[in-house]
Design an enzyme around this catalytic site. Structure first.
Site, PDB file in Angstrom:
ATOM      1  N   ARG A  88     -10.016   3.395  -2.857  1.00 21.19           N
ATOM      2  CA  ARG A  88      -8.996   2.632  -3.553  1.00 21.19           C
ATOM      3  C   ARG A  88      -9.031   1.158  -3.123  1.00 21.19           C
ATOM      4  O   ARG A  88      -8.292   0.354  -3.645  1.00 21.19           O
ATOM      5  CB  ARG A  88      -7.650   3.235  -3.149  1.00 21.19           C
ATOM      6  CG  ARG A  88      -6.499   2.959  -4.052  1.00 21.19           C
ATOM      7  CD  ARG A  88      -6.457   3.911  -5.205  1.00 21.19           C
ATOM      8  NE  ARG A  88      -5.119   4.158  -5.672  1.00 21.19           N
ATOM      9  CZ  ARG A  88      -4.703   5.328  -6.104  1.00 21.19           C
ATOM     10  NH1 ARG A  88      -5.498   6.366  -6.096  1.00 21.19           N
ATOM     11  NH2 ARG A  88      -3.483   5.462  -6.563  1.00 21.19           N
ATOM     12  N   ARG A 162       6.677  12.063 -12.149  1.00 16.18           N
ATOM     13  CA  ARG A 162       6.535  11.588 -10.774  1.00 16.18           C
ATOM     14  C   ARG A 162       7.498  10.425 -10.575  1.00 16.18           C
ATOM     15  O   ARG A 162       7.613   9.561 -11.440  1.00 16.18           O
ATOM     16  CB  ARG A 162       5.104  11.097 -10.555  1.00 16.18           C
ATOM     17  CG  ARG A 162       4.127  12.207 -10.339  1.00 16.18           C
ATOM     18  CD  ARG A 162       2.699  11.727 -10.417  1.00 16.18           C
ATOM     19  NE  ARG A 162       2.425  10.501  -9.677  1.00 16.18           N
ATOM     20  CZ  ARG A 162       1.208   9.955  -9.588  1.00 16.18           C
ATOM     21  NH1 ARG A 162       0.192  10.527 -10.195  1.00 16.18           N
ATOM     22  NH2 ARG A 162       1.012   8.851  -8.920  1.00 16.18           N
ATOM     23  N   ARG A 174       0.856  -0.783  -7.988  1.00 19.12           N
ATOM     24  CA  ARG A 174      -0.360   0.038  -8.071  1.00 19.12           C
ATOM     25  C   ARG A 174      -1.419  -0.668  -8.908  1.00 19.12           C
ATOM     26  O   ARG A 174      -2.604  -0.642  -8.586  1.00 19.12           O
ATOM     27  CB  ARG A 174      -0.030   1.410  -8.668  1.00 19.12           C
ATOM     28  CG  ARG A 174       0.481   2.381  -7.603  1.00 19.12           C
ATOM     29  CD  ARG A 174       1.484   3.360  -8.145  1.00 19.12           C
ATOM     30  NE  ARG A 174       0.911   4.307  -9.083  1.00 19.12           N
ATOM     31  CZ  ARG A 174       1.636   5.083  -9.877  1.00 19.12           C
ATOM     32  NH1 ARG A 174       2.956   5.023  -9.842  1.00 19.12           N
ATOM     33  NH2 ARG A 174       1.061   5.921 -10.693  1.00 19.12           N
TER      34      ARG A 174
END
Ligand code: AMP
Length: 224
Positions: A88, A162, A174
């Site tokens: 990531r 979520r 994100r």
């Protein structure tokens, strides 16, 4: 077969990954899903990870990197895996590369799903998670994978959203991490892209804008 997948949250990466995994009978190693299972199970790891995840921050590398590298050494990964959500950032990419080289393991394919930030954000807010299988695709904004009422369209399981998918600030964070080409996720993708071009690993770019079916047809055609 060993595959890395990249794509912003909301690009359909998990959905396409599940299709590829089924085709080649691979273990699907999904970092976010491992964290969510640990949170659900109330483990130490889950407790540590939850605060970061809820804010849309990355769980620190010293937790995430060993967790994934250990996971890849388990028996079910011996015959192949598809990695989703890792690496990531650039440090994770370098550490993964180092670990693979050490183990004498070669990547076969890298998949990058390309999608603009605005479309990705809208998709995230519509997605729903099946209690029975996180890879059952359900999204209230996408006709092809609309839930069956309030139940999973695949198995009828209970659906939930979520918490980090309903929080715009967390989604923004994100995406800041994903679209960062200096040391974020795209930097990790480009790190492997440069290596792929030099080392005979296939790098497949997909347009993530069309529906699930079109993207998977494109993917299958390119996988050959
Ligand atoms: P995902 O299901 O891939 O959207 O991941 C959900 C959350 O888990 C992310 O927003 C991060 O907080 C955490 N996470 C997942 N993968 C990683 C990773 N490779 N490194 C650090 N944190 C991660």
């Amino acid at each position: 077969m060993r595959i890395l997948t990249f794509g912003p949250n909301g690009s359909g990466k998990g959905t396409q990954g599940a299709i590829v995994k089924g085709k080649y009978n691979l273990s699907h190693v999904e970092s976010g899903a491992i964290f969510r299972e640990n949170i659900k199970g109330g483990t130490e790891l889950g407790k540590k990870a939850k605060a970061y995840i809820d804010k849309g921050d990355l769980v620190p590398d010293e937790i995430t990197i060993p967790m994934i590298l250990n996971r890849l050494q388990q028996d079910d990964c011996k015959s192949g895996w598809l990695l989703d959500g890792f690496p990531r950032n650039k440090v994770q990419a370098e550490k993964l590369d180092e670990a693979l080289q050490k183990a004498g393991i070669k990547l076969d394919v890298i998949i990058e799903i390309v999608l603009d930030r605005e479309t990705a954000k809208n998709r995230i807010m519509g997605r729903r998670l099946c209690a029975n299988d996180p890879n059952h695709p359900n999204n209230i904004f996408i006709d092809a994978i609309k839930p069956n009422g309030d139940k999973c369209r695949v198995c009828g399981g209970a659906l939930s959203a979520r918490s980090d998918d309903q929080d715009e600030a967390a989604i923004g964070k994100r995406h800041d991490i994903y679209y960062n080409t200096v040391d974020g996720t795209l930097a990790a993708a480009y790190y492997f892209k440069a290596k792929a071009q030099a080392g005979g690993v296939r790098y497949i770019e997909l347009d993530g804008k069309p529906g699930v079916k079109e993207v998977s047809q494109d993917l299958m055609a390119k996988l050959g």
